[in-house]
Design a protein around this motif. Sequence first.
Motif, PDB file in Angstrom:
ATOM      1  N   GLY A  45       3.783-115.880  18.837  1.00 35.76           N
ATOM      2  CA  GLY A  45       4.773-116.554  19.682  1.00 35.76           C
ATOM      3  C   GLY A  45       6.013-116.925  18.882  1.00 35.76           C
ATOM      4  N   CYS A  46       5.849-117.037  17.563  1.00 31.79           N
ATOM      5  CA  CYS A  46       6.998-117.343  16.694  1.00 31.79           C
ATOM      6  C   CYS A  46       7.899-116.113  16.561  1.00 31.79           C
ATOM      7  N   HIS A  47       9.107-116.307  16.078  1.00 32.31           N
ATOM      8  CA  HIS A  47      10.058-115.190  15.986  1.00 32.31           C
ATOM      9  C   HIS A  47       9.873-114.418  14.683  1.00 32.31           C
ATOM     10  N   TYR A  48       9.290-115.085  13.666  1.00 30.98           N
ATOM     11  CA  TYR A  48       9.072-114.431  12.366  1.00 30.98           C
ATOM     12  C   TYR A  48       7.742-114.898  11.792  1.00 30.98           C
ATOM     13  N   ARG A  49       7.138-114.041  10.972  1.00 32.56           N
ATOM     14  CA  ARG A  49       5.852-114.400  10.339  1.00 32.56           C
ATOM     15  C   ARG A  49       5.922-114.033   8.858  1.00 32.56           C
ATOM     16  N   ILE A  50       5.712-115.071   8.016  1.00 26.76           N
ATOM     17  CA  ILE A  50       5.686-114.897   6.565  1.00 26.76           C
ATOM     18  C   ILE A  50       4.252-115.175   6.110  1.00 26.76           C
ATOM     19  N   ALA A  51       3.654-114.246   5.393  1.00 26.13           N
ATOM     20  CA  ALA A  51       2.239-114.445   5.007  1.00 26.13           C
ATOM     21  C   ALA A  51       2.074-114.437   3.499  1.00 26.13           C
ATOM     22  N   HIS A  52       1.090-115.207   3.031  1.00 23.86           N
ATOM     23  CA  HIS A  52       0.736-115.165   1.616  1.00 23.86           C
ATOM     24  C   HIS A  52      -0.105-113.911   1.393  1.00 23.86           C
ATOM     25  N   SER A  53      -0.058-113.367   0.202  1.00 23.05           N
ATOM     26  CA  SER A  53      -0.757-112.079  -0.066  1.00 23.05           C
ATOM     27  C   SER A  53      -2.262-112.199   0.160  1.00 23.05           C
ATOM     28  N   LYS A  54      -2.812-113.389   0.068  1.00 23.73           N
ATOM     29  CA  LYS A  54      -4.268-113.548   0.268  1.00 23.73           C
ATOM     30  C   LYS A  54      -4.611-113.925   1.712  1.00 23.73           C
ATOM     31  N   ALA A  55      -3.630-113.960   2.576  1.00 28.03           N
ATOM     32  CA  ALA A  55      -3.900-114.355   3.972  1.00 28.03           C
ATOM     33  C   ALA A  55      -4.741-113.295   4.677  1.00 28.03           C
ATOM     34  N   ARG A  56      -5.468-113.737   5.702  1.00 32.50           N
ATOM     35  CA  ARG A  56      -6.279-112.839   6.521  1.00 32.50           C
ATOM     36  C   ARG A  56      -5.904-113.069   7.990  1.00 32.50           C
ATOM     37  N   LEU A  57      -5.683-111.973   8.690  1.00 32.27           N
ATOM     38  CA  LEU A  57      -5.177-112.112  10.062  1.00 32.27           C
ATOM     39  C   LEU A  57      -6.030-111.261  11.012  1.00 32.27           C
ATOM     40  N   GLY A  58      -6.209-111.747  12.251  1.00 29.79           N
ATOM     41  CA  GLY A  58      -6.961-110.936  13.202  1.00 29.79           C
ATOM     42  C   GLY A  58      -7.175-111.649  14.521  1.00 29.79           C
ATOM     43  N   LEU A  59      -7.678-110.887  15.475  1.00 30.70           N
ATOM     44  CA  LEU A  59      -8.022-111.424  16.810  1.00 30.70           C
ATOM     45  C   LEU A  59      -9.514-111.165  17.028  1.00 30.70           C
ATOM     46  N   PRO A  60     -10.390-112.005  16.433  1.00 26.86           N
ATOM     47  CA  PRO A  60     -11.839-111.726  16.482  1.00 26.86           C
ATOM     48  C   PRO A  60     -12.535-112.222  17.748  1.00 26.86           C
TER      49      PRO A  60
END
Length: 719
Positions: A107-122
């Motif tokens: 929903g945000c306009h931009y996404r900044i992630a740390h290299s160790k981040a984990r993302l998903g729709l489980p």
Amino acid sequence: MAQYTRASGFVGLITLQNPPVNALSAVVRQAIVDTVKIALSDPKVKSVVICGQNGNFCGGADIKEFGGEMTGPPLIPMIHAIEAANKPMVAAIEGNALGGGLELALGCHYRIAHSKARLGLPEVTLGLLPAAGGSQRLPRLIGVPDALDLITTGRIVTAAEALRLGIVDQVTEHNTVDAAVKFALSVAGQPLDARRISTFPCPRPPDSDALFEEAMRKVRGSARGAMAPVACVQAVRAAATLPYERGMEREKELMATLFTSGQARALQYVFFAQRAVGRWSMPSGAGWDTSKPRPVNKAAVIGLGTMGRGITVALAQTGLSVVAIETQEKQLMEAKQAVTSMLERGAKRRGAAPALDRISYSRNIQAVADVDLVIEAVFEDMALKLEVFRQLSAFCKPGTLLCTNTSALDVDELARGTPNPELVVGMHFFAPAHVMKLLEVVYGKRSSPQAVATAMQLGKKMGKASVAVGNCRGFVGNRMLRLYVEQAFFLLEEGATPELVDGALEEFGFPMGVFRMSDLSGLDVGWRTRKAAGQAQPGEASGQSARIRNGSRYSPIGDLVCEQGRFGQKTGRGWYQYDKPGSRVARSDPWLHSFLEQYRARHGLVARSIDRQEVLERCLYALVNEGFRILEDGIAAGPEDIDVIYVFGYGWPGHRGGPMFYASTVGLPKVLERLEHYHQAHPDVPDLQPCGLLRRLVASGSPPVHRWREVIKKLHSQL
Ligand SMILES: C[C@H](O)[C@H](C)C(=O)SCCNC(=O)CCNC(=O)[C@H](O)C(C)(C)COP(=O)([O-])OP(=O)([O-])OC[C@H]1O[C@@H](n2cnc3c(N)ncnc32)[C@H](O)[C@@H]1OP(=O)([O-])[O-]
């Protein structure tokens, strides 16, 4: 809770605060609505950053709220308000951004992630679908094929893959909030329309109908009756074929069919059961919160057969140093090759470097001198294992834990063969050991709580669902399985066929029925166990005695099939026939059907018609009944332990919650009544006699499964 502060003078910083994973509970949602309003109306603020406390962005909607009435502001309009904001909204993603957490970021306009981040729709793993716009926004952002993959599998991706897919705009090795604040300042005042994902057209892949039909065929094939994966395909299809608003309505409709379904409740039970088994306890009262694990920096594996190789890989993948020992030169070289290629394949899949340098190989058992823990995986023979444990006790440094991977031998007897039985525990892996998620940690009468704590912690480090259980024949999983297989054999005697039995069990949701599974693992494995237990007797006896052992009914059908050299896939013949040895496609075998008819005739048995319901009731209720005996014996502390073992080690369908949860959904009075019915019909099968604990639970009004531990505790305290 969410805190509002200002960073660098012009950036509003909203920090989600709901440890440990900043789940979007009603309170957190309200706080987000409030702080977003503050930030957008704060004249000094040019941009806004949303982050999570404790280096964790957000673990999604609060699953604990699903069982009750939903209160607080709903997620969808909350996220819409963020997307519609007139100031850049930047998500600073550290740790996990999962489910509703990633939907918030989308929903945000931009996404900044740390290299160790984990993302998903489980969500699909919880019997749900991404219902806060994820199924409509993700396809618009990254395209249909990748969105279908992530949403129907629930696969979690690394920050690197998320950048490649286009989910995030930037990946940083440094402080993510600082990077996001700097980025937010750099985009302040820039137009945002092109950043509102819901307004993006959804790219339609060429021939998308074929793509969706293929996706539907695939999920129906692997879902085994699970509803959520199918609904996920339908939701993404809505994104590809409908305008956003109508797609959101479709997402809502589909979620409504799932949210209150028994399958979603079962999968959420499994989610919390997996966490509950981590809070293990022993009959002595010692447990996870009173026992400190010993540090394990270096481990050894003795015996590099199939199991030993898998265990070596699983250990090396944790970052530990491993000594892999095999006394035979030829086996050692073969094992080294196999382990190397398994590590390389795994590393390739994870996009990481293979941990080859962490393993040293030796033919000399003295190489265990400086390790903290040893896992013995030699051939399943008591005398051989006792000899190995004797040598280990001589060469290991004081305090080294001695773990056995036995699946059937007596852990106490092995421990008695060493000077320090308190250091001996079972670590029962499942083949392939570097893939299968289940680990039974078996404590004996003398195993110290510290030894159990160490094995449980190592199991968690290997990414295993580790369950602490007491020592008995077959521990928990195999002990229950014996009753399940026994009933299947009896059903063949009474007129069923392998196809009927397997069909019913696969329709229930098992990946393979008992006979196809037996053909895969090899009929000779069970035969060896029955011979060792003195049950299987050579040759074809006839008459009643041929089918009685120790006063109880016994079916020699499996033994007789083995005597024909029919061991399953590996011989091309078993309960089914295969094109050639090693092939996997099972076909009905007329030989087996006529063998069954002759067998019944020889034993004066008259085949009768048996339906799928009876197959399920006999096989599953006999297994469940043994589960109650295991709880009664204190071998497992609670139903969650048994259910995690069966879901992660024996193919019990997750959307059925596990054997004990399933019994509670069927209704304990029904399970009791059916067991009494079948015991009456088969008085020569004492295992069908309902367990005392089951009767006790029914008598106390059949409390819900999460309250059984109390009843069991009270029962044990009265013993
Ligand atoms: C609208 C929207 O579309 C839909 C509908 C949704 O969003 S549905 C929700 C989708 N989200 C998920 O599927 C992610 C679920 N969580 C995880 O996968 C993992 O937790 C983790 C984030 C990778 C952290 O793993 P961990 O190993 O570091 O710790 P832990 O032991 O697992 O968890 C630590 C503690 O936090 C609890 N917990 C974790 N996630 C939670 C959640 N989403 N809700 C409530 N409690 C949660 C967990 O029960 C445990 O509690 P306790 O046992 O200590 O009492």
